[in-house]
Write an enzyme that holds these catalytic residues in place. Structure first.
Site, PDB file in Angstrom:
ATOM      1  CG  ASN A  71      11.539 -10.669 -26.656  1.00 39.82           C
ATOM      2  OD1 ASN A  71      11.006 -11.637 -25.588  1.00 39.82           O
ATOM      3  ND2 ASN A  71      10.647 -10.734 -27.909  1.00 39.82           N
ATOM      4  N   GLY A  78       8.934 -18.180 -26.393  1.00 38.43           N
ATOM      5  CA  GLY A  78      10.530 -18.146 -26.593  1.00 38.43           C
ATOM      6  C   GLY A  78      10.692 -18.897 -28.022  1.00 38.43           C
ATOM      7  CB  THR A 135      12.769 -23.441 -26.078  1.00 40.55           C
ATOM      8  OG1 THR A 135      14.292 -23.094 -26.083  1.00 40.55           O
ATOM      9  CG2 THR A 135      12.666 -23.685 -24.763  1.00 40.55           C
ATOM     10  CD  GLU A 172       1.874 -17.126 -29.339  1.00 41.96           C
ATOM     11  OE1 GLU A 172       2.148 -16.791 -30.432  1.00 41.96           O
ATOM     12  OE2 GLU A 172       0.611 -17.588 -29.603  1.00 41.96           O
ATOM     13  CB  CYS A 212       8.769 -12.863 -31.930  1.00 42.77           C
ATOM     14  SG  CYS A 212       7.210 -12.126 -30.981  1.00 42.77           S
ATOM     15  CD  GLU A 214      -0.128 -16.907 -25.549  1.00 41.97           C
ATOM     16  OE1 GLU A 214       0.638 -15.808 -25.338  1.00 41.97           O
ATOM     17  OE2 GLU A 214       0.520 -18.195 -25.463  1.00 41.97           O
TER      18      GLU A 214
END
Ligand code: TXE
Length: 480
Positions: free
Chosen positions: A150, A226, A230, A248, A282, A461
């Site tokens: 994205n 992602g 996943t 994340e 996101c 992060e």
């Protein structure tokens, strides 16, 4: 047709299998380049190069690492137009967005971490005059960085920059849907003089290349952005190997609008937080919660402005929304518009594929979509759609707003619109999300921790958090 090659041990190389995948331009729905279809063996070669490069890179003076990384950041700035165009063709997003957001933030990530590492310090203290403790932090070794489609170069650099600045060497995998800017970046790494093997970029499918990175026994830290599905798979592989893990994942973020808000600013920003990057961020506020006294006015104006958004050629200056990233993703997002109707929702605007004229006729375009009339429990309001689709729900009290805000399994971000200072703080403390914006959206200060609660992720992060993630602490206790 252009081939997107792997970058291993300082060189651009073909995949060992010699096979390639098609890479699509989503705005035209055509194949425009080929991407290395790498296998486990390519990851193995990349990991070997990274292992070999680790001793000298990790022991290099921080300042020398910084100088190389700063050169890389300057080269990104120098190639801003070229990279922005490449990102737009690969992803479908408007060129002006790539030019103003993705690419500048990519060089900002590198500059921020290159210089942050110069200021990164550890503690020492005397324990009651009896002993002295000091902490050292060493780079963890070879890091695996896996990024999504994205915000391709932005999120790719968000992961590799702190890893490299901390002294790790890296095996990285960009999304197979948007590999082009990472490929162009590998050419810049060569130009900047990044030593061979320090960064290795292996292109290809997630279930082959990504999985091989996660499974590799000598890749000791995994940083992933992602989808939640996943992320769960990665955690299941990495956790029993005791790897350091930063995940994340997705979001279903509430955008909470109280009736004492600055209406114009809330409206303008909500249009952006709903539909920027085709809603494929996101952090987009995909569930808009509006105090009932403002609901009618808000919905009317929001639907009107949504209908005025221009969807089309990503290179045209006036375009607000480009194409979605792939045919499969477009179909997924469209299926949610159909689901919303099945669930009893009312689509006030949008809901359909757009077929443009001429060269864009096969592109993956969709009308920005506004849905009302659904409760918070339905799938439309629970699952991440990740496209230009928002729902609007009314609320009567602050308690109800909080209940609705916290009613999903996600907890990435939230936005709160109110001029009432006490309420802003009160609500911010009670919304279960890792990132809260009050009267703004997507403002980023790279020093702050970034990440989600609940199913939106594990770990943080950003700022020192990222440098801590890519280093391991050791405490030395000396008896006095
Ligand atoms: O992402 P994937 P997908 C959400 C969004 C979207 C959904 C699925 O809701 O609709 O996820 O998108 C690599 N081991 N987000 O399927 O698969 C893959 O190659 C290791 C939210 O396209 O999660 C790519 O590089 N790696 C999101 C990266 O994982 C694997 C951004 C992300 O792709 C792998 C993208 C495996 N087994 C999607 N399988 C956000 N949080 O911003 C795939 N990959």
């Amino acid at each position: 047709m252009q081939k997107i090659l792997n970058y291993i041990n300082g060189k651009l190389v073909e995949p060992l299998s010699g096979k390639y995948l098609d890479n699509y331009d989503p705005s035209r729905g055509i194949v425009y380049s080929h991407i290395a279809d790498s296998e486990k063996e390519d990851v193995e070669a990349a990991a070997e190069a990274a292992i070999r490069a680790f001793p000298s890179w990790s022991q290099m003076a921080t300042e020398d690492r910084m100088k190389i990384l700063l050169r890389l950041a300057d080269l990104i700035d120098h190639d801003l137009d070229k990279l922005a165009l490449a990102e737009s063709i690969d992803n479908g997003k408007p060129v002006k967005l790539a030019r103003s957001l993705d690419i500048p933030r990519a060089s900002a990530n590198i500059r921020f971490y290159a210089t942050a590492a110069m200021h990164f310090a550890t503690d020492a203290h005397v324990n009651d005059g009896d002993s002295v403790n000091y902490t050292t932090r060493m780079p963890v070794g070879v890091a695996g960085c896996i990024s999504p489609w994205n915000l391709p170069l932005y999120l790719f650099t968000w992961k590799i920059a702190p890893a490299l600045a901390a002294g790790c060497t890296v095996v990285a995998k960009p999304s197979e849907l948007t590999p082009m800017t990472a490929f162009l970046f590998s050419q810049l790494c060569i130009e900047a003089g990044l030593p061979a093997g320090v960064l290795n970029i292996v292109h290809g499918l997630g279930n082959k290349v990504g999985q091989a990175i996660v499974e590799h026994p000598q890749i000791t830290a995994i940083s992933f952005t992602g989808g939640t599905v996943t992320g769960r798979k990665i955690a299941a592989t990495a956790a029993p190997m005791f790897k350091k893990l930063s995940l994340e994942l997705g979001g279903k973020n509430p955008n909470i609008i109280f009736d004492d808000c600055d209406f114009e600013l809330a409206m303008k920003t909500s249009i952006r937080s709903s539909f920027a990057n085709q809603g494929e961020i996101c952090l987009c506020g995909s569930r808009i919660l509006v105090e009932r006294s403002l609901y009618k006015k808000f919905v009317e104006e929001f639907v009107k402005l949504t209908g005025e958004l221009r969807v089309g050629d990503p290179a045209a200056e006036g375009t607000d929304l480009g194409a979605l990233v792939s045919e499969a993703h477009l179909q997924k997002v469209l299926s949610y518009a159909a689901l919303a109707k099945e669930e009893g929702g009312q689509i006030l605007t949008g809901g359909n594929r757009i077929v443009l004229n001429g060269e864009f006729s096969a592109g993956y375009y969709m009308e920005p979509t506004v849905i009302v009339g659904l409760d918070e429990k339905c799938r439309t309001n629970q699952e991440e759609i990740f496209g230009p689709v928002v729902t609007i729900m009314p609320f009567d009290t602050e308690e109800e707003a909080l209940r609705l805000a916290n009613s999903t399994g996600y907890g990435l971000s939230a936005t709160i619109w109110t001029e009432n200072l006490k309420r802003a703080h009160r609500v911010a403390h009670q919304v279960k999300s890792g990132i809260i914006w009050v009267n703004c959206w997507l403002h980023r200060d790279l020093r702050t921790p970034f990440g989600g609660m609940k199913q939106s992720g594990v770990g943080r992060e950003g700022g020192w958090e990222a440098l801590r993630f890519f280093t391991e602490a050791k405490n030395v206790c000396v008896k006095l």
